[in-house]
Scaffold this active site. Structure first.
Site, PDB file in Angstrom:
ATOM      1  N   GLU A 179     -26.372   6.166   4.979  1.00 54.18           N
ATOM      2  CA  GLU A 179     -25.968   6.963   3.811  1.00 54.18           C
ATOM      3  C   GLU A 179     -26.479   6.261   2.563  1.00 54.18           C
ATOM      4  O   GLU A 179     -26.128   5.103   2.337  1.00 54.18           O
ATOM      5  CB  GLU A 179     -24.444   7.121   3.707  1.00 54.18           C
ATOM      6  CG  GLU A 179     -23.859   8.198   4.576  1.00 54.18           C
ATOM      7  CD  GLU A 179     -22.385   8.478   4.275  1.00 54.18           C
ATOM      8  OE1 GLU A 179     -22.008   8.511   3.078  1.00 54.18           O
ATOM      9  OE2 GLU A 179     -21.630   8.657   5.236  1.00 54.18           O
ATOM     10  N   GLU A 209     -17.528   4.765   8.318  1.00 54.86           N
ATOM     11  CA  GLU A 209     -16.821   4.071   7.227  1.00 54.86           C
ATOM     12  C   GLU A 209     -15.393   3.664   7.595  1.00 54.86           C
ATOM     13  O   GLU A 209     -14.444   3.892   6.836  1.00 54.86           O
ATOM     14  CB  GLU A 209     -16.827   4.947   5.958  1.00 54.86           C
ATOM     15  CG  GLU A 209     -18.214   5.129   5.392  1.00 54.86           C
ATOM     16  CD  GLU A 209     -18.258   5.833   4.031  1.00 54.86           C
ATOM     17  OE1 GLU A 209     -17.196   6.265   3.527  1.00 54.86           O
ATOM     18  OE2 GLU A 209     -19.363   5.957   3.479  1.00 54.86           O
TER      19      GLU A 209
END
Length: 504
Positions: free
Chosen positions: A295, A176
């Protein structure tokens, strides 16, 4: 009371979307909350193995047939020094873990996790720190894990009691990195350059690995999808996958809209595919970029409790969502989104596996149990192996507060030619109206119903606890086959697995 509607499907073995990579049924363990300590690892537990792993948790993980597990993060990896988690336990430092503001004791690290994964019949998807570190730490960790012997880091591994290399195939280049919350947050240009240089160095150490570049943290990021385009401008020829992350919640208590959120997920996947293909065209490349949705889950129940947590304790309860029945329905729908794009989505990780937004919950020193979302995840993982077929579907549509034209029947179809099995996954999204589903299966001559599994509950908010499993599937579905057609009744807001096999 709702009304009974009708839906029709046609399935044919020649309508192939793509081969299903079993790694779309992967999961994720981060050093966060009780995922590791009290989750997979609890040396004082009655079921603990000699390595300190909870056998009751391992048994549930095996029930799910999890093929790959991402590790060690997550946000945590962006400040993690892998060297802290190897070598003699008594020498390992306790560090301030900045992503989740806890104390990390490093009792479990790379070697222990590789051992656990082997016991769980899973591969490891290893993430490297591209937040506070970079090329050097990544190539050294890869050498430590995968090089056979005779080099500094491979010999160091052997000296730690692991003579055989771990042979970890799949590696994530950071986590991320588009997120301002990330330790060492980068711009797309900064990240793309660093990821590319790290990838090149890692491939020199071990050319057999697969690499995942960081895509956007979710569809609502202001930089999406420019982030993907810029990152891939740099990394396209060096990486094999780009990642997607997305969580959903029902904070407004609008269940009708909540069960339609996979329409957004479909749009997210389609946009990333389009961006990948644009860069492919721009670079005149022959290579196809695949997607790693590493995710995904429902996450919203625990946010208020987490905001009150005192910092710097070891393994406090964090992100411990207690899932309800409607969450299980949405998780089934999210899994079907991957199957519908099996030609491009090749890996996915339900985040996470134990205690932290997880299908498996434990009590420290006590039992482990299955949350509601355990069941659709298990069904699709166990029965969703083979090729994904494209059904032709006619279904009623309806509107919610947030979405228009929502298909009442959400479905995905898997055909396993080798075992001569056909599996139809189905969700009736509508909260009030039931469905009579008629499925044309003339392309599957002499196939018969093996099982019709149903997950249903009158209470959308019903939950499972260690003492009371209110949400669990039954095999009393009424699917029957005759004249080349399957007919089945889908009650309002229900999940279905219809399994057919060839009559011998």
């Amino acid at each position: 009371m709702g009304t009974r509607k009708k839906a029709n499907m046609t399935i044919d073995p020649s309508f192939v979307i793509g081969e299903i990579d079993p790694r779309i049924y992967g999961s994720f363990i981060e050093h966060l909350g009780r995922a590791v300590y009290g989750g997979v690892y609890e040396p004082d537990h009655a079921s603990a193995t000699k390595e300190g792993f909870r056998q009751d948790v391992l048994d549930l993980v095996k029930e799910l047939h999890v093929p790959i597990v991402r590790y060690p993060g997550g946000n945590m990896v962006s400040g993690y020094n892998w060297e802290d988690g190897v070598g003699p336990l008594e020498n390992r430092p306790k560090k301030l873990e900045l992503a989740w503001r806890v104390l990390e004791p490093n009792y479990v690290g790379t070697n222990e996790f590789a051992t656990w994964a082997k016991q769980a019949n899973a591969e490891v998807m290893m993430a490297v720190n591209l937040g506070t570190r970079g090329v050097d730490a990544a190539r050294n960790l890869l050498e430590y894990c995968n090089h056979p012997e005779g080099s500094y880091y491979s010999d160091l591994r052997a000296s730690h009691g692991y003579k055989q290399p771990h042979r970890i195939k799949t590696w994530c280049l950071g986590n991320e990195m588009d997120g301002p919350w990330q330790i060492g947050h980068k711009t797309a240009e900064e990240y793309g350059r660093l990821a590319n240089e790290t990838a090149k160095a890692m491939r020199l150490v071990d050319p057999s690995i697969e690499l995942v570049a960081c895509g956007s943290s979710n569809i609502d990021m202001p930089t999406f999808p420019e982030w993907e385009a810029t990152t891939l401008e740099h990394t396209y020829e060096e990486v094999d996958y780009i990642s997607l992350h997305q969580y959903y919640g029902n904070t407004s208590n609008d269940s009708a809209s909540y069960l339609a959120k996979t329409l957004e997920m479909d749009r997210f996947i389609e946009t990333v595919i389009a961006t990948c293909d644009y860069i492919k065209a721009k670079k005149r490349s022959k290579k196809t970029m695949y997607l790693s949705f590493d995710e995904w889950n429902v996450w919203y129940h625990s946010r208020e409790a987490d905001s009150k947590m005192e910092p710097w304790s070891i393994a406090p309860p964090q992100l411990e969502d207690v899932y309800n029945f409607e969450d299980a329905l949405l998780v089934g729908s999210m899994l079907m989104s991957f199957l519908k794009r099996a030609d491009r989505v090749k890996m996915a990780c339900l985040a996470q596996l134990v205690n932290v937004i997880a299908p498996i919950m434990t009590e420290n020193g006590g039992p482990a149990w299955r949350q509601t979302i355990f069941y659709p995840y298990m069904h699709v993982s166990v029965f969703g192996r083979g090729v994904s077929l494209q059904p032709v579907v006619q279904t009623p549509h309806y509107d919610t507060k947030a979405y228009t034209d929502v298909p009442q029947l959400d479905t995905a179809v898997v055909y396993n030619e080798e075992s001569e099995q056909l599996t139809i996954f189905g969700l009736n999204r509508h909260l009030d109206d039931s469905l009579t589903v008629t499925i044309d299966v003339r392309g599957f001559e002499s196939y018969q119903i093996k099982e019709h599994i149903v997950l249903e509950n009158k209470d959308l908010k019903a939950v499972n606890t260690k003492r009371n499993e209110q949400v669990k599937p039954h095999s009393n579905g009424d699917a029957k086959v005759g004249d080349g057609k399957v007919t089945a009744h889908f009650s309002a807001a229900s999940w279905h697995v219809i399994r057919l096999e060839k009559r011998s």
